[in-house]
Design a protein around this motif. Sequence first.
Motif, PDB file in Angstrom:
ATOM      1  N   TRP A 119       0.804  -1.222   0.000  1.00 11.69           N
ATOM      2  CA  TRP A 119       0.000   0.000   0.000  1.00 11.69           C
ATOM      3  C   TRP A 119       0.840   1.277   0.000  1.00 11.69           C
ATOM      4  O   TRP A 119       0.317   2.358   0.213  1.00 11.69           O
ATOM      5  N   SER A 120       2.109   1.165  -0.252  1.00 10.50           N
ATOM      6  CA  SER A 120       2.984   2.331  -0.193  1.00 10.50           C
ATOM      7  C   SER A 120       3.534   2.738  -1.559  1.00 10.50           C
ATOM      8  O   SER A 120       4.368   3.633  -1.640  1.00 10.50           O
ATOM      9  N   HIS A 121       3.037   2.110  -2.615  1.00 15.21           N
ATOM     10  CA  HIS A 121       3.495   2.422  -3.961  1.00 15.21           C
ATOM     11  C   HIS A 121       2.335   2.914  -4.809  1.00 15.21           C
ATOM     12  O   HIS A 121       1.201   2.447  -4.690  1.00 15.21           O
ATOM     13  N   GLU A 122       2.633   3.845  -5.700  1.00 19.54           N
ATOM     14  CA  GLU A 122       1.589   4.406  -6.559  1.00 19.54           C
ATOM     15  C   GLU A 122       0.856   3.334  -7.357  1.00 19.54           C
ATOM     16  O   GLU A 122      -0.366   3.416  -7.534  1.00 19.54           O
ATOM     17  N   TYR A 123       1.584   2.316  -7.835  1.00 20.78           N
ATOM     18  CA  TYR A 123       0.964   1.313  -8.710  1.00 20.78           C
ATOM     19  C   TYR A 123      -0.044   0.439  -7.973  1.00 20.78           C
ATOM     20  O   TYR A 123      -0.777  -0.331  -8.601  1.00 20.78           O
ATOM     21  N   GLU A 124      -0.109   0.548  -6.673  1.00 21.19           N
ATOM     22  CA  GLU A 124      -1.073  -0.247  -5.899  1.00 21.19           C
ATOM     23  C   GLU A 124      -2.421   0.461  -5.764  1.00 21.19           C
ATOM     24  O   GLU A 124      -3.320  -0.043  -5.079  1.00 21.19           O
ATOM     25  N   TYR A 125      -2.558   1.615  -6.393  1.00 18.24           N
ATOM     26  CA  TYR A 125      -3.787   2.400  -6.291  1.00 18.24           C
ATOM     27  C   TYR A 125      -4.387   2.605  -7.666  1.00 18.24           C
ATOM     28  O   TYR A 125      -3.696   2.968  -8.611  1.00 18.24           O
ATOM     29  N   GLU A 126      -5.689   2.368  -7.771  1.00 21.85           N
ATOM     30  CA  GLU A 126      -6.382   2.485  -9.054  1.00 21.85           C
ATOM     31  C   GLU A 126      -6.991   3.861  -9.282  1.00 21.85           C
ATOM     32  O   GLU A 126      -7.189   4.271 -10.421  1.00 21.85           O
ATOM     33  N   TYR A 127      -7.354   4.532  -8.216  1.00 15.53           N
ATOM     34  CA  TYR A 127      -8.063   5.798  -8.357  1.00 15.53           C
ATOM     35  C   TYR A 127      -7.354   6.893  -7.563  1.00 15.53           C
ATOM     36  O   TYR A 127      -6.880   6.640  -6.446  1.00 15.53           O
TER      37      TYR A 127
END
Length: 123
Positions: free
Chosen positions: A104-112
Motif C-alpha cells: 500500500w505504499s506504492h503508486e501502482y497499488e492504487y487504481e483511483y
Amino acid sequence: VQLQACGGGLVQAGGSLRLSCAASGRTFSAYYMGWFRQTPGKEREFVAAINWGGGATYYADSVKGRFTISRDNAKNTVYLQMNSLKPDDTAVYYCAAGRYGSTWSHEYEYEYWGQGTQVTVSS
C-alpha cells in the motif's frame, strides 16, 4: 471511484491542517486508502495508508508521530490530520484508493486518484 480532496492551505511551521477526501461511485469500504504527496521536480511519495475497516494504518517515517490517517466509511471519507507541520511537508497532497496491493505504499497499488490539494508550510 471518484475522489475529491480538500483541506489544504497555508500554515505556519508547527501548525496543523486536516485534509479530507470524499469518495463516490463505488463501495468505499472495499478500498484501502492512501495519501501521497509531491513537490515540483520530485516523484510522488507515500505518506500514509489505512485498511478497509480503519483498523490498520501505515506511515512514512518522515510523518510518523505527526500525521494521523483515519476514515469514516459511513461518510465515504478519509482524513489526514497533520500536526507539527514543517516546511518540508509543503507539497500537493493526493488521496488514492486501491484494492489489490500488498504494501500500500506504492503508486501502482492504487487504481483511483483525487485531484490533489496544496499544502504550504511557512517557516
